[in-house]
Design an enzyme around this catalytic site. Structure first.
Site, PDB file in Angstrom:
ATOM      1  N   HIS A   1      -4.031   3.270  -8.757  1.00 10.37           N
ATOM      2  CA  HIS A   1      -4.948   4.166  -7.831  1.00 10.37           C
ATOM      3  C   HIS A   1      -5.752   4.845  -8.722  1.00 10.37           C
ATOM      4  CE1 HIS A   1      -1.604   2.649  -4.798  1.00 10.37           C
ATOM      5  NE2 HIS A   1      -2.720   2.959  -3.929  1.00 10.37           N
TER       6      HIS A   1
ATOM      7  N   GLU B   1      -0.813  -5.267  -1.451  1.00  9.45           N
ATOM      8  CA  GLU B   1      -0.095  -4.517  -2.319  1.00  9.45           C
ATOM      9  C   GLU B   1       1.365  -4.546  -2.642  1.00  9.45           C
ATOM     10  OE1 GLU B   1      -1.539  -0.420  -1.868  1.00  9.45           O
ATOM     11  OE2 GLU B   1      -3.632  -0.680  -2.177  1.00  9.45           O
TER      12      GLU B   1
END
Length: 331
Positions: free
Chosen positions: A208, A175
């Site tokens: 997310h 990420e």
């Protein structure tokens, strides 16, 4: 005859306004037209390039069409393959869309350099520990023995735990590399560093939102899943801004990775558990949490000085939109 440039709208930037004998007429100015359009389109181009890379990252997690939950071993293993692909694809994507590949080597753009690497990791971890001072003291109050945490048996069990590997190794590395090391250089081609710090985490926070669907699949009511996802979006966006600041300041991707790993380990501060302690422990934990936040706000000014990390990246110099903008100035 006097001629002036008008910047009131896109249409008027196509022409130079001239006056003679109290009459006004327009002369088409092709050079100003091209410069202005390039200036305005470059911002949109950087945003779309960053958005597209974010979409590719999230989409890569779902190409397998698994019927199992995100914590199922088969799902985790397949997603490990996906992020492994992204670790190769993302830097190639960034390199392709970098306009000037001659000023700075690509690995400098991506924060892959030895200069200041240890200082970057140490200061980022230290600064994040200060922010979580209250949570660290909470762990100490729960009488968790460090010898059990760092025991050989515990370390071996963690290294074979797929969920632990995902949360504390694979996710922070993949990420941070994609959403910081690869997206920030795309944005910095047009936006100032401070503006980039606030734009970049929006992609990270929005990525997310995929867990909204996964929560509903796990049986969580739609509204509750949505509220949880909004809360997660908010705090991941805030962390993303902090991580972007670390990346731009240190010029190294290891610092944000260490901060990400530590934040994943600590989780969001559990104030509800702090209130369950009796006095004076309860007040001490709350005060320490506040002290940690204040110290973090003070120290972040000094720990994000690029000179500490031998960070020689001049983002203003490689900002193409600044160059276009300065060429359009009358003076």
């Amino acid at each position: 005859m006097c001629c002036t440039n008008s910047n009131k709208s896109l249409s008027t930037t196509l022409f130079t306004i001239c006056g003679k004998n109290d009459k006004t007429f327009f002369i088409f100015d092709p050079k100003m037209n091209i410069d202005k359009l390039n200036y305005q389109c470059s911002y949109l181009k950087c945003i779309l390039e960053s958005l597209f890379l974010s979409v590719i990252y999230v989409s890569s997690l779902y190409v397998w069409n698994s019927q199992h939950s995100r914590d199922h071993p088969s799902t985790i293993k397949k997603r490990f393959l996906s992020v492994s692909f992204m670790l190769i694809f993302s830097p190639l994507y960034t390199w392709y869309f970098i306009n000037d590949k001659t000023k700075v080597p690509i690995w400098y753009w991506l924060g892959l350099k030895w200069d200041g690497i240890f200082m970057s990791a140490a200061s980022s971890l230290f600064l994040t520990c200060i922010l979580f001072l209250g949570s660290i003291c909470l762990i100490c109050c729960k009488n968790i023995q460090l010898k059990n945490i760092f025991s050989i048996e515990n370390i071996k069990s963690k290294l074979t735990d797929l969920i632990w590997l995902r949360n504390y190794v694979v996710a922070p590395i993949s990420e941070e590399f994609t959403f910081r090391a690869c997206i920030i250089p795309l944005l910095l081609q047009c936006f100032e560093p401070m503006t980039t710090i606030f734009i970049c985490p929006i992609f990270f926070g929005a990525a997310h939102f995929n867990q909204w669907i996964e929560r509903m699949r796990a049986g969580v009511p739609c509204l509750d899943a949505f509220i949880l996802s909004v809360f997660q979006f908010m705090y991941t966006t805030i962390f993303g801004a902090y991580s972007a600041l670390l990346f731009i300041s240190t010029g190294n991707v290891l610092g944000p990775i260490m901060a990400h790993k530590f934040c994943n380990h600590m989780g969001f501060p559990d104030f509800r558990e702090m209130f369950q302690f009796q006095e004076p422990k309860r007040s001490c934990l709350l005060v320490l949490s506040l002290v940690g936040l204040i110290l973090w706000c003070i120290l972040i000014k000094y720990t994000t000085d690029p000179g500490i990390y031998s960070n020689q990246m001049n983002w203003t110099e490689i900002n193409q939109c600044n160059t276009i903008n300065s060429s359009n100035n009358i003076l």
